[in-house]
Design an enzyme around this catalytic site. Structure first.
Site, PDB file in Angstrom:
ATOM      1  N   ARG A 121      12.302  -6.028  28.440  1.00 54.21           N
ATOM      2  CA  ARG A 121      12.201  -4.636  28.910  1.00 54.21           C
ATOM      3  C   ARG A 121      11.704  -4.598  30.336  1.00 54.21           C
ATOM      4  NH1 ARG A 121      11.404  -1.116  23.707  1.00 54.21           N
ATOM      5  NH2 ARG A 121      13.631  -1.086  23.456  1.00 54.21           N
ATOM      6  N   GLN A 126      17.684  -3.288  32.308  1.00 52.17           N
ATOM      7  CA  GLN A 126      17.928  -2.019  31.603  1.00 52.17           C
ATOM      8  C   GLN A 126      19.407  -1.789  31.287  1.00 52.17           C
ATOM      9  OE1 GLN A 126      15.792   0.893  33.859  1.00 52.17           O
ATOM     10  NE2 GLN A 126      14.476   1.421  32.139  1.00 52.17           N
ATOM     11  N   ASP A 129      20.564  -3.603  28.158  1.00 49.17           N
ATOM     12  CA  ASP A 129      19.730  -3.433  26.967  1.00 49.17           C
ATOM     13  C   ASP A 129      20.488  -2.717  25.844  1.00 49.17           C
ATOM     14  OD1 ASP A 129      17.825  -2.932  25.099  1.00 49.17           O
ATOM     15  OD2 ASP A 129      16.358  -2.073  26.473  1.00 49.17           O
ATOM     16  N   SER A 132      18.566  -0.240  23.492  1.00 45.80           N
ATOM     17  CA  SER A 132      18.435   1.122  24.030  1.00 45.80           C
ATOM     18  C   SER A 132      19.754   1.880  23.934  1.00 45.80           C
ATOM     19  CB  SER A 132      17.995   1.086  25.500  1.00 45.80           C
ATOM     20  OG  SER A 132      16.680   0.635  25.588  1.00 45.80           O
ATOM     21  N   TYR A 229       6.453  -2.010  23.256  1.00 47.51           N
ATOM     22  CA  TYR A 229       6.646  -1.759  21.823  1.00 47.51           C
ATOM     23  C   TYR A 229       5.320  -1.376  21.169  1.00 47.51           C
ATOM     24  CZ  TYR A 229      11.261  -3.929  22.145  1.00 47.51           C
ATOM     25  OH  TYR A 229      12.567  -4.219  22.465  1.00 47.51           O
TER      26      TYR A 229
END
Ligand code: NAD
Length: 373
Positions: A121, A126, A129, A132, A229
């Site tokens: 992360r 990003q 990912d 996500s 997390y």
């Protein structure tokens, strides 16, 4: 690099790891792409669309012939894995958490496996990912599913025949999926509240116009890991949280649960007793179903009814939006590609790059991920 795209064989898996758009870009960059016949059909992508984009479609064996890399949505079945030649790079959602058995199979087969779930992360990662990109769609779809099951409307409606009260929706776990569920429920006109154990979630929930509800003690203030997390909460916190939730949930029409702790069973947040306190016709959508569920009554991939309350345990909500989920997932893979090749386009994973280091399970016949050795 020669990239193979397989037809997904896991039951209920409708997504595919490439789209016409990503294939066009891969081919334009000098790569060759083979796609197993029919791989995209459940995501509204025909073989012709793939071929028009520059791919070759064929049988499984033809697709894998000479492939440097296999891009997959989920771990291929054993028979397919056995067909991968030594040194093949396998990239997919490989369910790697604590999965030493799978890592051993990859290592024994000489497969270099990269797990999309372990994408770190960090800002640079990003766009790669997949957790996500898929969670966002799952959060949206959770509300759409809830609205289809719920026998009432979401928005307040003032009509000549009377007024319909707005639905009350409660989202438990305000990560990527939860925040999208909040936004979607708000768009449909529900009155929305949400809870999470990470303090950072409070502001995000408020910014979407929902009410934040949580036990905000010292443990709550320290509940977020460096990776963003949640930590597993203490028994004491869970008891306080259950008390708060019990009172709130009895008044809700729709509950969406998304609470997860990476690699651990999902925390049980809704007891049978809490379900019994809800009004008949209420709906619970449990996004944690594949990790055991946040509700005691959840059964993965089933609709359970208890005292007139429906509990839906869809374990693959992104798969219920296969075209969009495939498009975003395929884009995640395309964005990862520069880290898998040398300047001349040949296969050469950047093993020392922190993104690849985090994702790599196996290399050259050995398990290399710290958590799986
Ligand atoms: P997740 O899927 O692991 O869990 C879902 C949510 O459940 C989390 O918000 C978690 O805090 C919550 N939760 C866990 N236990 C709970 C409990 N007992 N009660 C209530 N809630 C509980 O989380 P996620 O969607 O992956 O997101 C976690 C965070 O990471 C978010 O803040 C997200 O914005 C962030 N994130 C950052 C990046 C990045 O920087 N590249 C990428 C993705 C997500």
């Amino acid at each position: 690099m020669k990239i193979a795209i397989l037809k997904e064989r896991r039951g209920g898996e409708t997504r595919v790891a490439a789209t016409a758009d990503t294939i066009k870009k891969l081919v334009a960059a000098g790569h060759s792409v083979t796609v197993e016949k029919g791989a995209g059909l459940t995501a509204s992508l025909t073989d012709k669309a793939f071929e028009d984009a520059g791919a070759t479609c064929g049988t499984l064996v033809a697709t894998l012939k000479g492939a440097d890399a296999v891009f997959a949505v989920r771990t291929p079945d054993d028979a397919t894995l056995a067909k991968l030649t030594k040194g093949t790079l396998l990239v997919g959602q490989l369910e790697p958490h604590g999965n030493k058995a799978a890592a051993k199979i990859f290592a024994d087969g000489g497969i270099d496996a990269l797990a999309m779930e372990f994408t770190p992360r960090i800002t640079r990662a990003q766009s790669m990912d997949a957790l996500s990109s898929q969670s966002n769609l799952a959060g949206y779809r959770a509300i759409i599913e809830a609205s289809a099951i719920y026998g009432r409307a979401f928005p307040m409606m003032m009509t000549a025949a009377g007024t319909i009260a707005p639905a009350k929706a409660f989202v438990m776990g305000a990560g990527v999926a939860g925040l999208q569920a909040i936004a979607t429920a708000r768009r449909l006109g529900a009155m929305v509240s949400a809870t999470d154990v990470r303090p950072a979630a409070k502001e995000q929930v408020a910014s979407l116009g929902a009410k934040f509800i949580a036990v905000e003690d010292e443990e709550f203030k320290a509940a977020e890991t460096v990776g963003g997390y949640a930590k597993e909460m203490s028994k004491d916190y869970q008891a306080k949280q259950a008390e708060l939730v019990a009172a709130h949930i009895a008044k809700q029409d729709i509950v969406v649960t998304t609470a997860l702790i990476p690699g651990r069973p999902a925390p049980k947040l809704i007891t049978k007793k809490m379900v019994a306190s809800m009004k008949p016709g209420s709906v619970i959508i449990d996004l944690a179903a594949s990790m055991g569920g946040n509700c005691e009554l959840t059964k993965a991939d089933e609709l359970v009814e208890a005292n007139g309350v429906t509990i839906a345990g869809y374990s693959n909500l992104p798969g219920r939006l296969a075209a969009d989920a495939s498009a975003l997932y395929a884009k995640n893979l395309l964005n990862l590609l520069p880290l898998l090749i040398a300047e001349d386009g040949s296969k050469s994973p950047h093993w020392d790059d922190e993104i690849i280091t985090a994702m790599a399970l196996t290399r050259d016949g050995k398990v290399i991920h710290d958590t799986l050795k």
